[in-house]
Design an enzyme around this catalytic site. Structure first.
Site, mmCIF file in Angstrom:
data_model
loop_
_atom_site.group_PDB
_atom_site.id
_atom_site.type_symbol
_atom_site.label_atom_id
_atom_site.label_comp_id
_atom_site.label_asym_id
_atom_site.label_seq_id
_atom_site.Cartn_x
_atom_site.Cartn_y
_atom_site.Cartn_z
ATOM 1 C CD GLU A 101 21.124 43.130 33.690
ATOM 2 O OE1 GLU A 101 20.779 41.935 33.706
ATOM 3 O OE2 GLU A 101 20.649 43.971 32.907
ATOM 4 C CE LYS B 4 14.056 37.261 39.072
ATOM 5 N NZ LYS B 4 15.497 37.274 39.289
ATOM 6 C CE LYS C 270 13.782 44.692 33.644
ATOM 7 N NZ LYS C 270 14.721 45.381 32.750
ATOM 8 N NE ARG D 155 18.172 39.523 26.542
ATOM 9 C CZ ARG D 155 17.174 40.286 26.966
ATOM 10 N NH1 ARG D 155 16.416 39.877 27.944
ATOM 11 N NH2 ARG D 155 16.951 41.472 26.447
ATOM 12 C CG LEU E 55 12.261 39.837 33.351
ATOM 13 C CD1 LEU E 55 12.843 40.806 34.368
ATOM 14 C CD2 LEU E 55 11.670 38.634 34.050
HETATM 15 P P1 AMP Z 1 13.934 43.442 29.346
HETATM 16 O O1 AMP Z 1 15.243 43.239 28.641
HETATM 17 O O2 AMP Z 1 13.575 44.845 29.602
HETATM 18 O O3 AMP Z 1 12.857 42.588 28.798
HETATM 19 O O4 AMP Z 1 14.143 42.899 30.825
HETATM 20 C C1 AMP Z 1 14.636 41.632 31.035
HETATM 21 C C2 AMP Z 1 16.034 41.754 31.502
HETATM 22 O O5 AMP Z 1 16.095 42.372 32.756
HETATM 23 C C3 AMP Z 1 16.684 40.440 31.747
HETATM 24 O O6 AMP Z 1 17.135 39.860 30.569
HETATM 25 C C4 AMP Z 1 17.826 40.855 32.622
HETATM 26 O O7 AMP Z 1 18.915 41.236 31.824
HETATM 27 C C5 AMP Z 1 17.360 42.130 33.282
HETATM 28 N N1 AMP Z 1 17.361 42.112 34.745
HETATM 29 C C6 AMP Z 1 17.915 43.072 35.510
HETATM 30 N N2 AMP Z 1 17.806 42.812 36.802
HETATM 31 C C7 AMP Z 1 17.149 41.648 36.912
HETATM 32 C C8 AMP Z 1 16.724 40.846 38.016
HETATM 33 N N3 AMP Z 1 16.945 41.233 39.243
HETATM 34 N N4 AMP Z 1 16.102 39.690 37.745
HETATM 35 C C9 AMP Z 1 15.861 39.323 36.461
HETATM 36 N N5 AMP Z 1 16.236 40.020 35.380
HETATM 37 C C10 AMP Z 1 16.866 41.186 35.588
#
Ligand code: AMP
Length: 700
Positions: A186, A302, A128, A149, A93
């Site tokens: 998650e 989103k 998150k 992932r 994200l």
């Molecule tokens: P990052 O790894 O910091 O780029 O953040 C992206 C990750 O946030 C995603 O791959 C998910 O594992 C995590 N994530 C946690 N909570 C959420 C959520 N509510 N919606 C989408 N992604 C989430």
């Protein structure tokens, strides 16, 4: 209590019944134990149930149930984790850190969609979760596969481990789910369970985890699912990958469906109609943060309508329709013990603050980047200073300021080295900024091909995860091989096995028969490599995954790419113009790529490497689209969609979107107000069309 029949007295029908009873009984006690933390029976009685189940299964192997408790614990996959290729990539994200950036995000989305100013556009806002993401596949309502992932394209097969997570349904509830449903979410560990788990680890003399996220990752990625089963893992579902039917019309409804099908969803999710409402939800969640019972590191927004999500699509590694709003960084103070200089793969000298270890946001920090000579000067950090440091999420810790600059007896200002700290002590030069031509901030070791530090870094990069990703060949092994002169350039990796009669890897310290043969097998597996990975691995300045992907999709084969880059040495050539015309490749990058292949040292290195490996051609994206492989330029005003959406759309159909017109341009889409590009295209006899004609061509 009814006396149970001995296992060897059971007939097949009785065994079926007994296995069903045990599966149910054990699952019930698992729920009490893992979910409610309130076991109803002693461990010994629980173990007896399991032993009986195992014994019956041993007698009647054909009767083992798909949801058997033995599949949930105690089975050890024979070797490492299998790999699972994600049918749809698992992305990351984008982040924002303040309210203005949230507003800008909503504006950007609206601009992309050309959304009318007076119409609201709904977004969801939800915590998150700070765990690790996982994709769980269901076929006909049954859990069949689960993967981490990984690098986004390929993850680890953690199916058996995920089966042990109490709030992951093994069978979906209801009957209105799609036949194929990959639920994403998650995996995390609640904070109280984390504390208890760490205390138990400590009592057992085992290492403790730095934070719940690491603990969740460490617990899920256990080779023995029996260990995962004992860890307090939980799962929140918030997204999905491949589905055989759409889940709903909106994000919000889709998540409610996941709830109905038996998943735990996060009840703090809210629907917002404006940026102000999104920010209000963020503030609310931030206030509740400490009492949620699990770690979160921000709020995710989103776009609610799924059809709009599809239109918005993705930019390299993250969706355009989602954004993470991260919580502010956490800070702590500590003593700066030393300033080290690290040499990167491109020779950049990076000062690193060595700190007295301190916990910031649950993680022990002992290093912080000081970036470059200017930053050291600006902060005026000196050895012995008390410094304020901060970290936000995964971001590398930073030094914010010196807390006691006026103290007596302070050390002298840090003298930035004029030479590389490598054994050759090559002069380090402050280079010019490639873009502005003015003095840049980076000090670089001038011994590009000689400097042993740079060479090791380049080898480490070569085998890193996004590049060749050779299992068993990490930093430690590379450093040792380099030091001994066994591997001094990439090609050497692929001749290790052939040289092993002399090298006798298995006899070296830290190696044995198995690890050596595993390494050779892992290397063998990588002798076939995708063009994208090869391009990342070469470590060409400015070429990361996004550019490598773009180049690979544009040139499709190594031969094609390589000969074009050699020909592009001539900056006036069509090949150079074609390279710079690619959307996403600027002049600085193009020059860096061409220079890499023009450099005689690299020429030899690449030639020797290519003699060892086979580069797989890239698959041209979406061959069935009439614009696949065509180079398209947009100019003038577009009526139906924004320029960004038009470009994204064309790229998704396999077209190469270029920013300027050249003889290689296939189509120019010209809207009202088109000027010089249209003129040039007309002169070159290029197929020119209106937006309407373009939309008709792509069947939109
Ligand atoms: P990052 O790894 O910091 O780029 O953040 C992206 C990750 O946030 C995603 O791959 C998910 O594992 C995590 N994530 C946690 N909570 C959420 C959520 N509510 N919606 C989408 N992604 C989430």
């Amino acid at each position: 209590m009814i006396a149970l029949k001995d296992v060897d007295q059971l007939g097949p029908d009785e065994a079926v019944q007994e296995l069903a009873r045990l599966a149910k009984e054990i699952a019930k006690h698992d729920r009490h134990y893992y979910q409610k933390d309130a076991p109803k029976i002693s461990d010994a009685v629980y173990d007896e149930l399991r032993q009986r189940n195992t014994a019956i299964e041993a007698h009647f192997p054909d009767l083992v149930r798909p949801d058997s408790p033995t599949k949930r614990v105690g089975t050890r996959p024979s070797e490492g984790f299998g790999k699972i290729a994600h049918t749809l990539p698992m992305l990351s994200l984008d982040n924002v850190f303040n309210d203005d950036e949230v507003r800008e995000f909503t504006k950007r989305v609206r601009r992309f969609l050309r959304w009318p100013e007076d119409e609201t556009l709904a977004f969801t806002a939800e915590p998150k979760i700070d765990g690790l993401s996982c994709g769980i596949r269901y076929e006909h309502g049954k859990l069949v596969q689960a993967a981490t992932r990984g690098d986004g394209q390929t993850g680890e097969d953690v199916t058996q481990n995920v089966r042990t997570i109490c709030d992951v349904p093994k069978t979906l509830c209801g009957d209105d789910w799609p036949d194929v449903l990959e639920v994403r979410g998650e995996v995390y560990i609640p904070t109280t369970e984390f504390a208890a788990m760490n205390a138990a680890q400590e009592d057992a003399g085992k290492p403790v985890y730095a934070n719940p996220r690491n603990a969740a990752a460490g617990s899920l990625r256990q080779l023995d699912p029996g260990i995962s089963a004992k860890r307090p893992l939980r799962f929140f579902a918030y997204a999905w990958g491949e589905v055989s039917e759409p889940l709903a019309k909106t994000q919000y409804e889709a998540v409610q469906n996941l709830d109905a099908w038996g998943f735990s969803i996060n009840h703090h999710m809210r629907l917002c109609q404006s940026a102000d409402e999104m920010i209000a939800v963020y503030e609310l969640i931030e206030r509740k943060r400490a009492t949620l019972g699990y770690d979160i590191d921000g709020v995710v927004y989103k776009v609610d309508r799924l059809d709009l999500q599809t239109r918005l699509g993705f930019v390299s590694r993250s969706p355009r329709w989602a954004m993470a709003h991260k919580f502010p960084p956490e800070q702590a103070s500590t003593i700066l013990e030393k300033i080290d200089i690290q040499v990167g793969r491109t020779g950049a000298l990076t000062p690193v603050a060595k700190l007295h270890p301190v916990t910031v946001g649950g993680v022990v920090v002992s290093n912080a980047s000081l970036h470059n000579a200017d930053e050291v000067k600006r902060l005026d950090v000196r050895v012995g200073d008390q410094v304020l440091i901060q970290r936000a999420g995964d971001v590398i810790p930073q030094v914010v300021k010196v807390l006691n600059p006026d103290r007596e007896g302070r050390a002298a200002p840090f003298a930035f080295p004029t030479h590389c700290p490598c054994p050759l002590s090559t002069p380090a030069v402050r280079e010019l900024d490639e873009k502005t031509g003015e003095a840049g901030v980076i000090t670089r070791c001038s011994g590009e091909f000689a400097c042993p530090f740079q060479r090791v870094r380049r080898l480490e990069h070569f085998v890193s995860r996004q590049a060749f990703d050779i299992e068993g060949l990490g930093k430690k092994q590379i450093a040792a091989f380099f030091e001994e002169g066994i591997v001094t350039e990439p090609a050497d990796i692929f001749t290790l096995k052939a040289r092993n009669d002399d090298l006798k890897l298995e006899a070296r310290e830290g190696w044995g028969e198995t690890s050596a043969s595993n390494l050779f097998a892992a290397i063998e597996e990588r002798r076939q490599i995708s063009l994208e990975r090869l391009l990342i691995a070469l470590g060409i300045r400015h070429v990361g995954q996004t550019t490598a992907r773009l180049l690979s999709a544009s040139y499709l084969s190594w031969q094609n790419f390589h000969s074009a880059m050699l020909a592009a040495k001539d900056r006036m050539s069509e090949h150079f113009i074609q390279l710079t015309a690619l959307d996403g490749i600027g002049d600085v990058m193009a020059v860096a790529i061409v220079n890499y292949f023009a450099e005689p040292h690299n020429e030899g290195l690449v030639e020797r490497l290519l003699a060892q490996i086979t580069v797989q051609d890239a698959i041209p994206p979406k061959n069935d689209s009439p614009v696949a492989g065509k180079t398209v330029v947009f100019t003038g005003k577009l009526i139906e969609m924004s320029r960004d959406e038009a470009k994204a759309n064309a790229a998704a159909l396999g077209a190469k979107v270029a920013g300027s017109v050249s003889a290689k341009t296939d189509i120019l889409v010209a809207g009202p107000g088109a000027g010089s590009k249209l003129k040039k295209a007309t002169n070159l006899g290029i197929n020119t069309m209106t937006e309407e004609e373009w939309l008709a061509l792509i069947g939109n």
